[in-house]
Design an enzyme around this catalytic site. Structure first.
Site, PDB file in Angstrom:
ATOM      1  N   ARG A  90       0.836  -1.208   0.000  1.00  7.45           N
ATOM      2  CA  ARG A  90       0.000   0.000   0.000  1.00  7.45           C
ATOM      3  C   ARG A  90       0.871   1.258   0.000  1.00  7.45           C
ATOM      4  O   ARG A  90       0.530   2.266  -0.616  1.00  7.45           O
ATOM      5  CB  ARG A  90      -0.968   0.008   1.182  1.00  7.45           C
ATOM      6  CG  ARG A  90      -2.041  -1.042   1.057  1.00  7.45           C
ATOM      7  CD  ARG A  90      -2.879  -0.828  -0.208  1.00  7.45           C
ATOM      8  NE  ARG A  90      -3.776  -1.936  -0.418  1.00  7.45           N
ATOM      9  CZ  ARG A  90      -3.895  -2.613  -1.556  1.00  7.45           C
ATOM     10  NH1 ARG A  90      -3.186  -2.291  -2.609  1.00  7.45           N
ATOM     11  NH2 ARG A  90      -4.740  -3.607  -1.652  1.00  7.45           N
ATOM     12  N   GLU A  93       1.950   1.576  -3.421  1.00  7.63           N
ATOM     13  CA  GLU A  93       0.820   2.112  -4.179  1.00  7.63           C
ATOM     14  C   GLU A  93       0.704   3.626  -3.982  1.00  7.63           C
ATOM     15  O   GLU A  93       0.502   4.370  -4.952  1.00  7.63           O
ATOM     16  CB  GLU A  93      -0.469   1.424  -3.734  1.00  7.63           C
ATOM     17  CG  GLU A  93      -1.703   1.913  -4.456  1.00  7.63           C
ATOM     18  CD  GLU A  93      -2.968   1.234  -3.940  1.00  7.63           C
ATOM     19  OE1 GLU A  93      -3.846   1.005  -4.778  1.00  7.63           O
ATOM     20  OE2 GLU A  93      -3.068   0.954  -2.731  1.00  7.63           O
ATOM     21  N   SER A 116      15.259  15.374   1.497  1.00  5.01           N
ATOM     22  CA  SER A 116      16.267  14.475   2.038  1.00  5.01           C
ATOM     23  C   SER A 116      15.644  13.355   2.863  1.00  5.01           C
ATOM     24  O   SER A 116      14.709  13.572   3.626  1.00  5.01           O
ATOM     25  CB  SER A 116      17.230  15.262   2.925  1.00  5.01           C
ATOM     26  OG  SER A 116      18.143  14.392   3.553  1.00  5.01           O
TER      27      SER A 116
END
Length: 149
Positions: A90, A93, A116
């Site tokens: 996820r 995703e 960063s």
């Protein structure tokens, strides 16, 4: 004989399960965030000597394992290129769907550069919600502009 850092991570996870240790409790004893300490225990950061010794006490590690905790690790290692664990997938995703949006908005606000992951912090909290608790994740990284030369 320990031949790689993953063996120490396995020792830590085994002791965590056996002793019912919570990452937040470990972090409190070390005096750092639960997010950073967890990442370090999972092999993504290096502890200094004092921190490594405390981790060794908490998890019952050998002197050799404590020495391994102080070595700069190989970072960003997932077992597969596309993660198969549902929670990690996820996140994959989220990055796949929103990465261009994140990139556009960061560049619009800050200019040409990167966020960063070295000068970085993360905070993960439970957010109570009547429709089902939510995971609240705050990522904070220093903006590093690209230089011209």
């Amino acid at each position: 004989m320990i031949s790689h850092r993953q063996q120490v991570t396995d020792m830590i996870i085994s002791a965590k399960v056996l002793k019912s240790i919570k990452w937040a409790d470990v972090a409190e004893k070390i005096g750092l965030s639960k997010e950073w300490v967890t990442a370090a225990c999972l092999g993504q950061m290096a502890f200094n000597k004092e921190q490594a010794e405390k981790i060794g006490e908490i998890f019952g590690l050998t002197d050799e394992a404590i020495a391994w905790l102080q070595i700069v690790p190989y970072k960003g290692s997932l077992p597969t290129s596309v993660p198969t664990d549902p929670l990690i997938y996820r996140w994959y995703e989220v990055v796949s769907v929103y990465s261009m949006t994140i990139k556009e908005l960061i560049h619009e606000e800050f200019g040409d550069g990167i966020m960063s992951a070295i000068d970085f912090s993360m905070d993960i909290q439970r957010e109570n919600n009547p429709n089902g608790d939510r995971v609240n994740v705050v990522l904070s990284g220093k903006f590093l502009p690209y230089k011209t030369y």
